[in-house]
Design an enzyme around this catalytic site. Structure first.
Site, short mmCIF file in Angstrom:
data_model
loop_
_atom_site.label_atom_id
_atom_site.label_comp_id
_atom_site.label_asym_id
_atom_site.label_seq_id
_atom_site.Cartn_x
_atom_site.Cartn_y
_atom_site.Cartn_z
N GLU A 90 -86.83 -5.40 -60.83
CA GLU A 90 -86.93 -4.94 -62.21
C GLU A 90 -86.28 -5.92 -63.19
O GLU A 90 -86.80 -6.15 -64.26
CB GLU A 90 -86.27 -3.56 -62.34
CG GLU A 90 -86.68 -2.88 -63.62
CD GLU A 90 -85.86 -1.66 -63.90
OE1 GLU A 90 -85.23 -1.14 -62.96
OE2 GLU A 90 -85.84 -1.23 -65.06
N ASP A 91 -85.14 -6.44 -62.82
CA ASP A 91 -84.34 -7.19 -63.80
C ASP A 91 -84.35 -8.71 -63.66
O ASP A 91 -83.77 -9.39 -64.49
CB ASP A 91 -82.86 -6.74 -63.71
CG ASP A 91 -82.69 -5.26 -63.99
OD1 ASP A 91 -83.60 -4.69 -64.62
OD2 ASP A 91 -81.67 -4.69 -63.58
#
Ligand code: MN
Length: 735
Positions: A90-91
């Site tokens: 996600e990051d």
């Protein structure tokens, strides 16, 4: 490789990682060890640019989550690896394919599930969507949800660095989704820590007060526990069973709850603790030993007879097994005693997480989870498309307590608490539900809406010509009954619509007009989104087909532009346009199966619902307000006030009127726009305008119009008519 970490960071990270490795209690192969190391290094490198709000290196968060999985849930290497990687996709630039290539499919699937749970906040009810997703991943691999709960726990523990409003939002979501899930998965320790953290964030004062009082009274309490335990210990030793006995304080949240529920002071609560006896015996001696210990306890202290809870013979639906009794201890104080084995204790504290360790030891316990997962699957597959409908189904099916009832043959059926006699019929078979004609409970006839009680024996008779009824939806609670009734009603509606269609065909035939050329024009004119709804309305005689012969026709098609002009002309003559403005008054609304009159609720001003809109009810100290599900406030209300949100439907209203706000934009041609808009509304549609303002700039105008309508059909008709006005570019309903 780790250029952005300082020497201090490196030191802290290595210590945290070493702590994680130490906490892994399950057996690890050298391959597991290497994979954990690789996951750690990958995550550490990927997160090197990130810091948490507190300023510490981000990688400390995945390490902490992995450690919760290993230490507090006792999950194995797979979960530890996935937890280390849970925020990477996600990051950071690392992709799911990278993870699959290095760690294989299983890990990639879990990380994918964890990633998906994190975004997508744009649905009509993000919480409901999120909930659906959590439950779907539950079916793929339960570990996704367990890791997600660990993630949430660590975030809640470290929430202090976040701004206040974010704290509130995360706390609300935790209460809404993760606490019930942790409860249902039987992870008692984590559930109760999450509850305490929730209280600490949302009501710090109360939290501090109780925690302070607990500390103040600790010494006295411990002395009392010692007095209670000492003689018991002596007697238990004679049983020749390995055991542990101790006093266990109740959680701050549960004490707070009791204060609220029973309206008492802290000082008046007698069970601030429970005595727990944990026995170390092989599986086959469990039950017998627990009852022997029970008899020792009750020989020494008088039991309060109605307070025996035997969750060994029949475990709770979340797998909890234990034998509880309340006895009268020294000084006449009531004391709860919990008797269980080491295995039961682990199941009680770690629930599903401990489940794998004991899989197969006790068939009944395996069953509990299998059955629950089956229900999860059923609810997901059968529930309606609306997010709020889904939430209602979930709440009534997955997180409620249960009732046990019997068929005439003595087979047991487990239904959610609150289930009705009709739910039972559907639980037996959907055909039996649909054609149900009478229901007897313990040999006496009951209404279909009868609420089942534990131990009821239920028998159902059916009849072919009985079929589902709209009212049933107002009292059934199971997802299965609900979805089958909806399907049956849809079928019935389609059948009725066929009659409507035939009537229309006959009519058009009489008028010598082609069906296909005119059907959609008509349907739109009367304000319907699709043909089935239109045909159904015809079959219910909501539309007067004899009117059709008065409609102007051009080239074999109804000409609604001409009709509008004619109507306008006629209206002007009869001065209809000068009719008094109506004030809105409302009709009936159904909340959880109960009809409310308009004095019992108000329509929210932020979204102005109109009969026909999808709606929900929000109950506060200021009374009940009805919002549209698309209301911009809905999201906030759902996240923070879930308990005050109720499903709402429009009741049968006839003459009710509602406000609808429209924004009309277009090109200002100098003259006639205002005239065209007001004559379209007042004259051709015969509707009332409550207020109307218009602003122009650089040849573009923006008009704001408040209409008085009876329902969304009228409203849609108005919107369509306004769109056809020359120069109008868009007509949008506000919020
Ligand atoms: Mn995280």
């Amino acid at each position: 490789m780790s250029g952005l970490y300082t020497i201090e960071d490196e030191d802290v990270i290595q210590k945290a990682y070493a702590g994680l490795l130490e906490s892994i209690r399950s057996k690890m192969s050298s391959e597991d060890r290497a994979n954990i190391q690789a996951a750690f290094e990958l995550a550490k490198d990927a997160h090197k640019n990130q810091r948490r709000k507190s300023g510490e290196a981000y990688i400390l968060h995945p390490i902490a989550v992995a450690r919760i999985c290993a230490e507090e849930m006792e999950l194995g290497p797979t979960a530890v690896i996935a937890a280390l990687l849970h925020d990477v996709v996600e990051d950071t630039p690392v992709t799911l394919d990278d993870i699959r290539a290095r760690f294989g499919d299983k890990i990639a699937t879990i990380v994918d599930g964890l990633t998906k749970l994190d975004y997508d906040h744009n649905a009509d009810s993000p919480q409901a969507q999120n909930f659906r997703k959590v439950l779907q991943t539950l079916l793929i691999d339960v570990r996704v949800v367990l890791i997600k709960i660990a993630d949430r726990l660590h975030n809640m523990r470290t929430l202090g660095a976040m701004p206040k409003h974010k704290q509130q939002k995360i706390a609300a979501e935790t209460k809404y989704i993760y606490i019930p899930l942790a409860h249902r998965l039987g992870i008692y320790n984590i559930k109760s820590e999450l509850e305490d953290l929730w209280l600490k964030i949302t009501d710090r004062e109360t939290y501090n007060e109780i925690s302070h009082k607990l500390n103040q009274t600790k010494r006295d309490r411990n002395a009392y526990i010692e007095r209670f335990i000492a003689p018991l210990k002596e007697r238990l030793q004679k049983l020749n069973v390995k055991f542990e006995i101790f006093g266990r304080p109740k959680s701050i949240f549960s004490i707070h709850n009791k204060i609220l529920k029973k309206q008492v002071e802290f000082e008046e609560i007698y069970d601030l603790f429970a005595i727990r006896i944990i026995l170390d015996v092989p599986p086959e001696e469990e039950k017998d030993t627990c009852w022997r210990v029970f008899s020792v306890v009750t020989d020494l202290y008088t039991p309060i007879s109605e307070r025996i809870k035997d969750w060994i013979s029949r475990p709770k639906s979340n797998g909890y097994e234990s034998l509880h009794t309340t006895v009268i201890g020294p000084e006449g104080r009531f004391v709860e005693v919990q008797i269980r084995t080491v295995r039961m204790n682990e199941i009680a504290e770690r629930g599903f997480a401990a489940h794998w360790k004991y899989k197969g030891v006790k068939a009944q316990a395996d069953d509990v989870y299998d059955k629950w997962l089956e229900t999860v699957r059923e609810v997901i597959e059968s529930s309606g498309s609306s997010a709020l409908e889904f939430l209602t189904d979930i709440k009534s099916n997955l997180f409620s307590e249960e009732v046990h009832v019997y068929t005439p043959k003595g087979d047991i059926k487990v239904l959610p608490l609150g289930a009705t006699a009709l739910d039972f019929a559907f639980a037996i078979h959907s055909e039996i539900g649909i054609h149900c004609s009478t229901i007897k409970v313990n040999n006496r006839l009951v209404p279909f809406s009868y609420r089942l009680k534990n131990g009821d024996q239920v028998s159902v008779t059916t009849s072919k010509n009985r079929t589902a009824n709209e009212d049933w939806l107002s009292f059934v609670v199971t997802g299965k009954a609900r979805s089958r009734i909806r399907a049956a009603l849809r079928e019935e509606r389609a059948k009725q619509a066929e009659f409507g269609k035939e009537a229309l065909m006959r009519k058009l035939n009489n008028l010598k007009l082609d069906f296909e050329n005119n059907v959609d024009l008509l349907s739109r004119y009367f304000g319907f989104k699709n043909r089935v709804d239109f045909f159904f309305a015809i079959s219910q005689e909501q539309i007067d087909l004899t009117e059709l012969k008065t409609f102007p026709v051009t080239n074999g098609r109804f000409d609604f532009t001409r009709k509008a002009q004619q109507d306008a002309e006629r209206a002007r003559k009869s001065k209809m346009a000068k009719r008094e403005f109506a004030s809105t008054h409302t009709g009936k609304i159904i909340i959880n199966g109960q009809e409310k009159d308009d004095f019992a609720y108000t329509l929210a001003k932020c979204c102005n619902p109109v009969l026909g809109d999808e709606i929900f009810a929000y109950v506060s100290a200021n009374g009940m307000k009805i919002h549209r599900t698309s209301c911009p406030n809905a999201v906030n209300l759902l996240a923070s006030q879930a308990n005050n949100i109720h499903k709402a439907e429009w009741g049968r209203s006839s003459a009710a009127t509602y406000y609808a706000d429209l924004v009309i934009t277009g090109i200002d041609k100098g003259v006639g726009v205002i005239e065209a808009i007001s004559s379209t509304i007042s004259s051709s549609l015969g509707l009332n305008i409550r207020s109307f303002s218009i602003d122009g700039k650089d040849g573009i105008f923006e008009g704001r119009l408040r209409l008085v309508v009876n329902n969304t059909n009228q409203l849609n008709k108005a919107i369509n008519a306004l769109k056809k006005i020359d120069g109008v570019k868009s007509v949008v309903r506000q919020n």
